[in-house]
Design a protein around this motif. Structure first.
Motif, PDB file in Angstrom:
ATOM      1  N   ASP A 173     -25.237 -39.182 -39.620  1.00 19.15           N
ATOM      2  CA  ASP A 173     -25.389 -40.060 -40.776  1.00 19.15           C
ATOM      3  C   ASP A 173     -24.280 -41.103 -40.831  1.00 19.15           C
ATOM      4  O   ASP A 173     -24.484 -42.213 -41.309  1.00 19.15           O
ATOM      5  CB  ASP A 173     -25.380 -39.246 -42.074  1.00 19.15           C
ATOM      6  CG  ASP A 173     -26.604 -38.355 -42.196  1.00 19.15           C
ATOM      7  OD1 ASP A 173     -27.631 -38.684 -41.584  1.00 19.15           O
ATOM      8  OD2 ASP A 173     -26.524 -37.336 -42.905  1.00 19.15           O
ATOM      9  N   SER A 202     -26.967 -44.148 -40.887  1.00 22.04           N
ATOM     10  CA  SER A 202     -27.512 -44.295 -42.233  1.00 22.04           C
ATOM     11  C   SER A 202     -27.289 -45.739 -42.674  1.00 22.04           C
ATOM     12  O   SER A 202     -26.562 -46.495 -42.028  1.00 22.04           O
ATOM     13  CB  SER A 202     -26.812 -43.345 -43.203  1.00 22.04           C
ATOM     14  OG  SER A 202     -25.462 -43.737 -43.387  1.00 22.04           O
ATOM     15  N   ASN A 203     -27.893 -46.130 -43.765  1.00 25.47           N
ATOM     16  CA  ASN A 203     -27.688 -47.485 -44.269  1.00 25.47           C
ATOM     17  C   ASN A 203     -26.237 -47.713 -44.677  1.00 25.47           C
ATOM     18  O   ASN A 203     -25.765 -48.844 -44.683  1.00 25.47           O
ATOM     19  CB  ASN A 203     -28.622 -47.759 -45.443  1.00 25.47           C
ATOM     20  CG  ASN A 203     -30.065 -47.869 -45.009  1.00 25.47           C
ATOM     21  OD1 ASN A 203     -30.341 -48.174 -43.853  1.00 25.47           O
ATOM     22  ND2 ASN A 203     -30.982 -47.606 -45.915  1.00 25.47           N
ATOM     23  N   GLY A 204     -25.527 -46.635 -45.007  1.00 22.80           N
ATOM     24  CA  GLY A 204     -24.118 -46.747 -45.369  1.00 22.80           C
ATOM     25  C   GLY A 204     -23.266 -47.245 -44.222  1.00 22.80           C
ATOM     26  O   GLY A 204     -22.195 -47.831 -44.436  1.00 22.80           O
ATOM     27  N   LEU A 243     -23.815 -49.709 -42.446  1.00 27.06           N
ATOM     28  CA  LEU A 243     -23.810 -51.168 -42.470  1.00 27.06           C
ATOM     29  C   LEU A 243     -22.794 -51.730 -43.455  1.00 27.06           C
ATOM     30  O   LEU A 243     -22.479 -52.918 -43.406  1.00 27.06           O
ATOM     31  CB  LEU A 243     -25.216 -51.687 -42.788  1.00 27.06           C
ATOM     32  CG  LEU A 243     -26.302 -51.277 -41.791  1.00 27.06           C
ATOM     33  CD1 LEU A 243     -27.664 -51.762 -42.259  1.00 27.06           C
ATOM     34  CD2 LEU A 243     -25.991 -51.785 -40.400  1.00 27.06           C
ATOM     35  N   THR A 244     -22.282 -50.894 -44.347  1.00 25.19           N
ATOM     36  CA  THR A 244     -21.271 -51.344 -45.297  1.00 25.19           C
ATOM     37  C   THR A 244     -19.874 -50.835 -44.956  1.00 25.19           C
ATOM     38  O   THR A 244     -18.903 -51.287 -45.537  1.00 25.19           O
ATOM     39  CB  THR A 244     -21.629 -50.900 -46.729  1.00 25.19           C
ATOM     40  OG1 THR A 244     -21.738 -49.473 -46.758  1.00 25.19           O
ATOM     41  CG2 THR A 244     -22.944 -51.524 -47.182  1.00 25.19           C
TER      42      THR A 244
END
Length: 185
Positions: free
Chosen positions: A112, A116-118, A120-121
């Motif tokens: 993850d 995960s999309n996290g 990308l941040t």
């Protein structure tokens, strides 16, 4: 034991891969995934910007079907044919990875932390993904193909450059996991 949900043994999957490779060789095709990026870029108009993309992409349409099949097959296998998606890792490896921040170690194939999309941040994860993507893209282009193309198609065709590339892939992987990865995490 349910054969649909369990991984297929080597004596089933190996001959199936061999059957596909023999079929491709007989019809004059080569298996590889990285060449599809060139085809997709050409379809999107990259041939107007660089000579590398000026080729008859329509002759490679068949290989795009392989990519679509891999995506659909992976989705079906993951969502409908897999009871347990945990990874059978040594408990020491799981502990080591969790200490490095990979909390999902042993429970998922893709951590993850990176997938995960996290990711990308998170600047560190995003930097690793960008650098890794550039290195893989450069390496595949420089080696004249990706790991699947060289290891499966090139070796089955007895190509010496593919043997050299595969040896290089393994050496690079060993150096990464034993020397570079511990420095990053």
């Amino acid at each position: 034991m349910n054969w649909i949900y369990d991984p297929w043994p080597w004596y089933i999957s190996g001959p199936l891969i061999t059957l596909i490779m023999v079929t491709l060789l007989m019809i004059g095709k080569r298996f590889g995934m990285s060449s599809n990026l060139r085809t997709l870029c050409t379809i999107c108009g990259a041939d107007k910007a660089a000579d590398f993309f000026k080729f008859d992409w329509k002759a490679q349409r068949w290989n795009l079907i392989v990519v679509i099949g891999v995506i659909i097959g992976g989705f079906i296998a993951n969502n409908f044919l897999s009871n347990d998606t945990s990874v059978d890792l040594n408990p020491k490896v799981i502990t080591d990875l969790q200490a490095k921040g990979f909390e999902s170690a042993g429970t998922a194939y893709m951590p993850d932390m990176l997938f995960s999309n996290g990711a990308l941040t998170d600047p560190k994860a995003l930097t690793l993904l960008i650098i890794g993507g550039l290195l893989v893209g450069f390496g595949a282009r420089y080696a004249g193909g990706c790991t699947s193309g060289h290891a499966i198609s090139g070796l089955s065709d007895l190509q010496i450059p593919s043997l050299i590339a595969v040896i290089g892939f393994f050496i690079g992987g060993l150096v990464m996991i034993h020397f570079i990865f511990p420095l990053i995490f």
